[in-house]
Design an enzyme around this catalytic site. Structure first.
Site, PDB file in Angstrom:
ATOM      1  N   LYS A 191       0.890  -1.236  -0.120  1.00 33.14           N
ATOM      2  CA  LYS A 191       0.019  -0.084  -0.033  1.00 33.14           C
ATOM      3  C   LYS A 191       0.821   1.166   0.109  1.00 33.14           C
ATOM      4  O   LYS A 191       0.751   2.116  -0.824  1.00 33.14           O
ATOM      5  CB  LYS A 191      -0.865  -0.089   1.341  1.00 33.14           C
ATOM      6  N   ASN A 192       1.947   1.264   1.183  1.00 27.71           N
ATOM      7  CA  ASN A 192       2.517   2.675   1.080  1.00 27.71           C
ATOM      8  C   ASN A 192       3.708   2.827  -0.004  1.00 27.71           C
ATOM      9  O   ASN A 192       4.071   3.973  -0.023  1.00 27.71           O
ATOM     10  CB  ASN A 192       3.058   2.716   2.438  1.00 27.71           C
ATOM     11  N   ASP A 205       3.577   0.697  12.106  1.00 31.27           N
ATOM     12  CA  ASP A 205       2.220   0.292  11.558  1.00 31.27           C
ATOM     13  C   ASP A 205       2.067  -1.290  12.023  1.00 31.27           C
ATOM     14  O   ASP A 205       0.933  -1.944  11.686  1.00 31.27           O
ATOM     15  CB  ASP A 205       2.374   0.178   9.851  1.00 31.27           C
ATOM     16  N   ARG A 261       0.170  15.072  12.717  1.00 38.96           N
ATOM     17  CA  ARG A 261       0.854  14.571  11.336  1.00 38.96           C
ATOM     18  C   ARG A 261       1.247  15.867  10.712  1.00 38.96           C
ATOM     19  O   ARG A 261       0.615  16.041   9.670  1.00 38.96           O
ATOM     20  CB  ARG A 261      -0.120  13.641  10.729  1.00 38.96           C
ATOM     21  N   PRO A 262       2.170  16.532  10.879  1.00 40.61           N
ATOM     22  CA  PRO A 262       2.613  17.843  10.173  1.00 40.61           C
ATOM     23  C   PRO A 262       3.304  17.342   9.028  1.00 40.61           C
ATOM     24  O   PRO A 262       3.822  16.154   8.978  1.00 40.61           O
ATOM     25  CB  PRO A 262       3.787  18.469  11.185  1.00 40.61           C
ATOM     26  N   ILE A 263       3.493  18.345   7.974  1.00 33.64           N
ATOM     27  CA  ILE A 263       4.157  17.909   6.760  1.00 33.64           C
ATOM     28  C   ILE A 263       5.216  19.255   6.645  1.00 33.64           C
ATOM     29  O   ILE A 263       5.445  19.454   5.237  1.00 33.64           O
ATOM     30  CB  ILE A 263       3.105  18.057   5.520  1.00 33.64           C
ATOM     31  N   ASP A 264       5.460  19.696   7.690  1.00 36.93           N
ATOM     32  CA  ASP A 264       6.499  20.812   7.538  1.00 36.93           C
ATOM     33  C   ASP A 264       7.776  20.340   6.759  1.00 36.93           C
ATOM     34  O   ASP A 264       8.520  21.234   6.086  1.00 36.93           O
ATOM     35  CB  ASP A 264       7.026  21.528   9.151  1.00 36.93           C
ATOM     36  N   GLN A 265       8.170  19.092   6.923  1.00 35.05           N
ATOM     37  CA  GLN A 265       9.406  18.959   6.331  1.00 35.05           C
ATOM     38  C   GLN A 265       9.237  18.626   4.883  1.00 35.05           C
ATOM     39  O   GLN A 265      10.489  18.814   4.002  1.00 35.05           O
ATOM     40  CB  GLN A 265       9.962  17.408   7.050  1.00 35.05           C
ATOM     41  N   CYS A 308      -5.193   7.938   8.932  1.00 30.60           N
ATOM     42  CA  CYS A 308      -5.388   7.598  10.210  1.00 30.60           C
ATOM     43  C   CYS A 308      -5.201   8.608  11.243  1.00 30.60           C
ATOM     44  O   CYS A 308      -4.211   9.443  11.269  1.00 30.60           O
ATOM     45  CB  CYS A 308      -4.568   6.518  10.409  1.00 30.60           C
ATOM     46  N   ARG A 324      -9.264   0.381   3.752  1.00 25.54           N
ATOM     47  CA  ARG A 324      -8.248   1.073   2.977  1.00 25.54           C
ATOM     48  C   ARG A 324      -7.115   0.533   2.743  1.00 25.54           C
ATOM     49  O   ARG A 324      -6.238   0.965   1.814  1.00 25.54           O
ATOM     50  CB  ARG A 324      -8.177   2.648   3.875  1.00 25.54           C
ATOM     51  N   ARG A 330      -4.088  10.165   3.263  1.00 27.54           N
ATOM     52  CA  ARG A 330      -2.916  10.881   3.745  1.00 27.54           C
ATOM     53  C   ARG A 330      -2.104  11.037   2.518  1.00 27.54           C
ATOM     54  O   ARG A 330      -1.337  12.156   2.460  1.00 27.54           O
ATOM     55  CB  ARG A 330      -2.162   9.750   4.544  1.00 27.54           C
TER      56      ARG A 330
END
Ligand code: EPZ
Length: 430
Positions: free
Chosen positions: A22-23, A306, A121-125, A116, A398, A92
């Site tokens: 999946k990922n 996970d 769950r930041p996305i700053d990077q 989830c 999912r 996500r």
């Protein structure tokens, strides 16, 4: 509304085939936008996150042809820029459209990612990486807006402050067509990162070092297309191994890369399971009560977060006390209150769960709080006495292809049941 009904207490016996990861798939599919040609992608898992992504890509102009159940031809030749619809905010992986669209078209407007609920769950990077490559980035009204200042991104040296799977892959996507060399330091090393690099390289990119903590991307002018097969899903495989460990039995997990499973199989061996590495299959045998173990989640090659809910569920019936530390997400123990309904004795203090193994779990109605927590509820149901009903299974769908059929193939007594929604007026609103 559909729920799973499980009559527990049966040992698992037989073989199960693992689907594509999946990922990896949720990054490789958006990566097709970088390809000014046609790519054939094989071993695509049949899960709802993938269905959503493909629908969105088709709306954005990608020509998608189904070759067979798990193979698609995706053609993005001569495409012009279109942005993903608001439905992408539900998953996500929508953040991979930022890197892919910015890389191909020099612009992206993408809904802030969902997924989830397992902590902040930041996305700053991700955004820091895009800015370093020459993009102007803002977040407004629930959308990320990004635009390459000179129409095309340029290479940059990017140090990630945290080891982030998503940021590593997103920066790789953006850098594949950037002008010059990008270096990602403190990169994540998960198998799906190597898979994305291999996909992009098969399409004509030049990415070196994926799987180590320093990745170098030499930007190409064009990716031409080609064929690629997605790797097997490490976490799906681990989930079936955990199911066999919890319920007992003898199971052959087929179509896997055992090296990707090492942190999981090593822990299961410590817990008293017999593990046999058979090349592209892993056999697990378990009889008798599991032993205790202490587990700490970490980026790859550490024990995967996970797999944390699934391993906690196994330990809930071990012969003694175990300690599990969640070191990736700050709120991934919410499902513990569901396990408690089945008789589990687990104390959570922040990132640490202390699990006092009980002799038996008993069936109850429990909900899937998120994808992996949902898988853990199924495992609990398989190892419990009596009937377990798992609700909110859309979370599980999912990320797990044909979970019910695959478990039935192992002799589990599990089925889907339609239940009518409780009328609003009869709900206890207290
Ligand atoms: C990916 O999420 C997976 N999702 C998750 O799997 C998985 O739990 C996670 O990697 C860790 O392995 C997908 O691939 C779609 P991260 P991701 O960026 O990329 C912090 C599942 O069940 N961080 O590696 O979003 C973050 O808060 C899902 O399949 C920042 O601070 O995870 C976390 O503590 C759930 N800033 C840590 O890094 C950032 O910009 C790791 O997150 C990004 C992350």
């Amino acid at each position: 509304m559909t729920q799973f009904v499980i009559h527990g207490g049966k040992k698992l016996q037989g073989e199960v085939e693992i689907s594509g990861a999946k990922n990896a798939a949720v990054a490789i599919l958006p990566a097709a936008f970088l390809v000014d040609g046609e790519c054939r992608i094989e071993n695509i898992p049949q899960i709802s996150d993938v269905t959503l992504l493909l629908e969105s890509m088709a709306d954005m102009g990608a020509e998608i042809r189904t070759v067979n159940r798990t193979t698609m031809d995706i053609r993005c030749r001569g495409l012009s820029y279109r942005e993903p619809g608001p439905a992408m905010g539900e998953i996500r992986a929508s953040y991979y459209f930022i890197g892919a669209l910015l890389g191909r078209f020099g612009q992206a407007r993408v809904p802030m990612p969902g997924g989830c609920d397992i902590g902040v769950r930041p996305i700053d990077q991700h955004l820091k990486g895009m800015r370093a490559m020459g993009a102007e980035v803002s977040v407004e009204g629930g959308y990320v807006n990004a635009k390459a200042r000179n129409g095309r991104l340029h290479g940059a040296n990017i140090y990630l402050d945290v080891v982030s799977v998503g940021a590593t892959m997103n920066i790789m996507l953006a850098a594949a067509l950037a002008k010059g060399k990008t270096v990602i330091e403190n990169a994540a090393r998960e198998p799906h990162i190597v898979d994305l690099a291999n996909f992009l390289n098969a399409m004509g990119a030049d990415i070196r070092g994926a799987g180590t903590s320093v990745i170098r991307v030499f930007g190409a002018d064009r990716l031409r297309g080609g064929a690629y097969t997605i790797i097997p899903d490490q976490i799906e495989a681990g989930t079936y191994l955990a199911a066999a460990a919890a319920a007992g039995g003898d199971v052959l997990v087929k179509g896997v890369i055992p090296k990707h499973l090492f942190s999981i199989t090593a822990k299961l061996e410590e817990m008293g399971c017999e593990i046999i590495d058979m090349g592209d299959m892993v056999r697990i045998r378990r009889d008798g009560r599991l032993h205790t173990a202490n587990v700490k989640t970490m980026p790859y090659p550490g024990f995967p977060t996970d797999m944390q809910p699934q391993i906690v569920t196994c330990l809930a019936r071990a012969g003694g006390t175990s300690v599990v530390t969640e070191d990736v997400w700050d709120n991934r123990f919410k499902y513990v209150s569901e396990l408690a309904k089945m008789g589990a004795k687990i104390q959570v203090d922040g990132k640490v769960a202390v699990i006092e193994g009980v002799e038996r779990l008993s069936g109850a109605t429990v909900k899937a709080c998120d994808l992996r927590a949902g898988a853990a509820m199924v495992i609990a149901g398989l190892s419990a006495e009596g009937v377990t009903r798992v609700t909110e299974i859309h979370h599980i769908q999912r990320g797990y292809e044909d979970l019910v059929q695959k478990l039935r193939g192992l002799g589990a007594d599990i089925c889907e049941e339609e239940v009518s929604e409780e009328p609003e007026s009869s709900k206890n609103l207290a």
